[in-house]
Design a protein around this motif. Structure first.
Motif, short mmCIF file in Angstrom:
data_model
loop_
_atom_site.label_atom_id
_atom_site.label_comp_id
_atom_site.label_asym_id
_atom_site.label_seq_id
_atom_site.Cartn_x
_atom_site.Cartn_y
_atom_site.Cartn_z
N ALA A 220 0.85 -1.12 0.06
CA ALA A 220 0.16 -0.16 0.11
C ALA A 220 0.91 1.29 0.02
CB ALA A 220 -1.04 -0.07 1.32
N GLU A 221 1.98 1.27 0.88
CA GLU A 221 2.87 2.38 0.76
C GLU A 221 3.57 2.70 -0.46
OE1 GLU A 221 5.64 2.14 3.81
OE2 GLU A 221 4.17 1.92 5.44
N LYS A 222 3.76 1.40 -1.31
CA LYS A 222 4.49 1.57 -2.69
C LYS A 222 3.74 2.11 -3.68
CE LYS A 222 7.36 -1.07 -5.74
NZ LYS A 222 8.02 -2.36 -5.95
N GLY A 223 2.30 1.74 -3.55
CA GLY A 223 1.29 2.18 -4.57
C GLY A 223 1.18 3.76 -4.08
N GLY A 224 1.14 4.18 -2.70
CA GLY A 224 0.97 5.44 -2.62
C GLY A 224 1.77 6.44 -3.38
N TRP A 225 3.13 5.87 -3.19
CA TRP A 225 4.57 6.43 -3.90
C TRP A 225 4.19 6.84 -5.14
CZ3 TRP A 225 7.25 9.83 -1.66
CH2 TRP A 225 7.82 9.77 -0.26
N ILE A 226 3.66 5.45 -6.01
CA ILE A 226 3.65 5.53 -7.37
C ILE A 226 2.63 6.75 -7.74
CG2 ILE A 226 2.88 4.21 -9.20
CD1 ILE A 226 4.07 1.85 -7.87
N ALA A 227 1.52 6.73 -6.96
CA ALA A 227 0.55 7.54 -6.96
C ALA A 227 1.08 9.23 -7.09
CB ALA A 227 -0.68 7.43 -6.46
N ILE A 228 1.83 9.17 -5.91
CA ILE A 228 2.31 10.50 -6.24
C ILE A 228 3.36 11.01 -7.03
CG2 ILE A 228 4.08 11.88 -4.32
CD1 ILE A 228 2.83 10.48 -1.96
N VAL A 229 4.28 9.96 -7.44
CA VAL A 229 5.05 10.50 -8.52
C VAL A 229 4.38 10.71 -9.78
CG1 VAL A 229 6.90 9.31 -10.26
CG2 VAL A 229 7.16 9.19 -7.55
N VAL A 230 3.22 9.93 -10.20
CA VAL A 230 2.49 10.05 -11.53
C VAL A 230 1.80 11.45 -11.17
CG1 VAL A 230 0.58 9.28 -12.60
CG2 VAL A 230 2.40 7.61 -11.95
N SER A 231 1.26 11.76 -9.94
CA SER A 231 0.44 13.10 -9.91
C SER A 231 1.65 14.20 -10.26
CB SER A 231 -0.07 13.29 -8.57
OG SER A 231 -1.22 12.09 -8.38
N VAL A 232 2.86 13.91 -9.65
CA VAL A 232 3.72 15.11 -9.78
C VAL A 232 4.19 15.44 -11.12
CG1 VAL A 232 6.09 15.95 -9.40
CG2 VAL A 232 4.53 15.09 -7.54
N ILE A 233 4.17 14.27 -12.01
CA ILE A 233 4.49 14.34 -13.59
C ILE A 233 3.40 14.95 -14.40
CG2 ILE A 233 4.85 12.91 -15.49
CD1 ILE A 233 6.48 11.01 -13.76
N ALA A 234 2.08 14.54 -13.77
CA ALA A 234 0.91 14.95 -14.64
C ALA A 234 0.89 16.72 -14.32
CB ALA A 234 -0.25 14.35 -13.99
N ILE A 235 1.16 17.12 -13.20
CA ILE A 235 0.95 18.76 -12.79
C ILE A 235 1.85 19.51 -13.54
CG2 ILE A 235 1.20 20.19 -10.86
CD1 ILE A 235 -0.39 18.19 -9.12
N SER A 236 3.41 18.49 -13.64
CA SER A 236 4.27 19.49 -14.18
C SER A 236 4.22 19.41 -15.75
CB SER A 236 5.71 18.51 -14.00
OG SER A 236 6.12 18.46 -12.47
N VAL A 237 3.60 18.43 -16.32
CA VAL A 237 3.28 18.38 -17.61
C VAL A 237 2.04 19.50 -17.93
CG1 VAL A 237 2.42 17.19 -19.70
CG2 VAL A 237 4.02 16.06 -18.19
N SER A 238 1.11 19.38 -17.17
CA SER A 238 0.08 20.36 -17.27
C SER A 238 0.54 21.81 -17.16
CB SER A 238 -1.17 20.07 -16.21
OG SER A 238 -1.52 19.03 -16.43
N GLY A 239 1.50 22.29 -16.20
CA GLY A 239 1.95 23.46 -16.05
C GLY A 239 2.87 23.90 -17.07
N LEU A 240 3.59 23.04 -17.82
CA LEU A 240 4.39 23.18 -18.87
C LEU A 240 3.45 23.56 -20.18
CD1 LEU A 240 7.23 20.78 -18.73
CD2 LEU A 240 7.61 23.29 -18.77
#
Length: 189
Positions: A3-23
């Motif tokens: 569950a912790e590993k899945g949480g980190w993956i979700a955070i990384v994917v969210s950060v990447i998505a927000i970064s791409v959206s910002g660009l």
């Protein structure tokens, strides 16, 4: 642990998505004007009687930015003789041809007082800049370097280009004043 590993993956994917959206937001809506300036295949040189040659440069402006800018002025630096020419006029066209009963007749170039040129975001514009010297000078045969500078309220953009002026070009320009003589651009960057 899964569950912790899945949480980190979700955070990384969210950060990447927000970064791409910002660009994407920056490049599509917020980025200031970024003009790519190009010079046409030929530059026109026209001898006048009292001043140096009038120089016509066909220009295109591609705005890779999101916001509009307005080109309000331009200058042309010549290497030899070392001189900076002011923008004098804009041309709508380089003249043209019309047919009348199977006979083609040329009509002259039309000039306008230099007016602002708007270039919308993610769009393009074109103009024919005519530079008129304030004092007399003549070209010599050989390779000449030019710097075209387009100026707006948001900045200035440059294009360097070279012309190879042949001795026959010098002769032809001298023989027929007020006629436009095309000289091919040999390099631009």
């Amino acid at each position: 642990m899964t569950a912790e590993k899945g949480g980190w993956i979700a955070i990384v994917v969210s950060v990447i998505a927000i970064s791409v959206s910002g660009l994407e937001l920056f490049y599509s809506q917020l980025r200031g004007p970024n003009i790519f300036l190009a010079v046409g295949h030929d530059v026109l040189i026209t001898k006048t009687t009292s001043l140096g040659p009038r120089i016509g440069v066909i220009c295109s402006f591609v705005n890779e930015g999101a916001r509009q800018t307005i080109i309000t002025n331009a200058t042309l630096d010549v290497d030899s003789p070392k001189i900076t020419l002011p923008l004098g006029m804009l041309g709508e066209s380089l003249g043209g041809w019309e047919e009348n009963g199977g006979v083609f007749k040329s009509f002259p170039t039309k000039y306008n007082i230099a007016a602002p040129i708007p270039v919308k975001g993610h769009d393009e514009a074109a103009a024919i800049f005519w530079f008129i010297p304030a004092s007399s000078f003549d070209f010599t045969a050989g390779r000449h370097q030019f710097i075209l500078r387009a100026i707006s309220q948001d900045g200035a953009w440059e294009r360097h280009f070279d012309l190879e002026i042949a001795p026959t070009d010098i002769t032809n320009i001298g023989k027929s004043p007020y006629a436009d003589h095309p000289i091919s651009v040999v390099e631009q960057n």
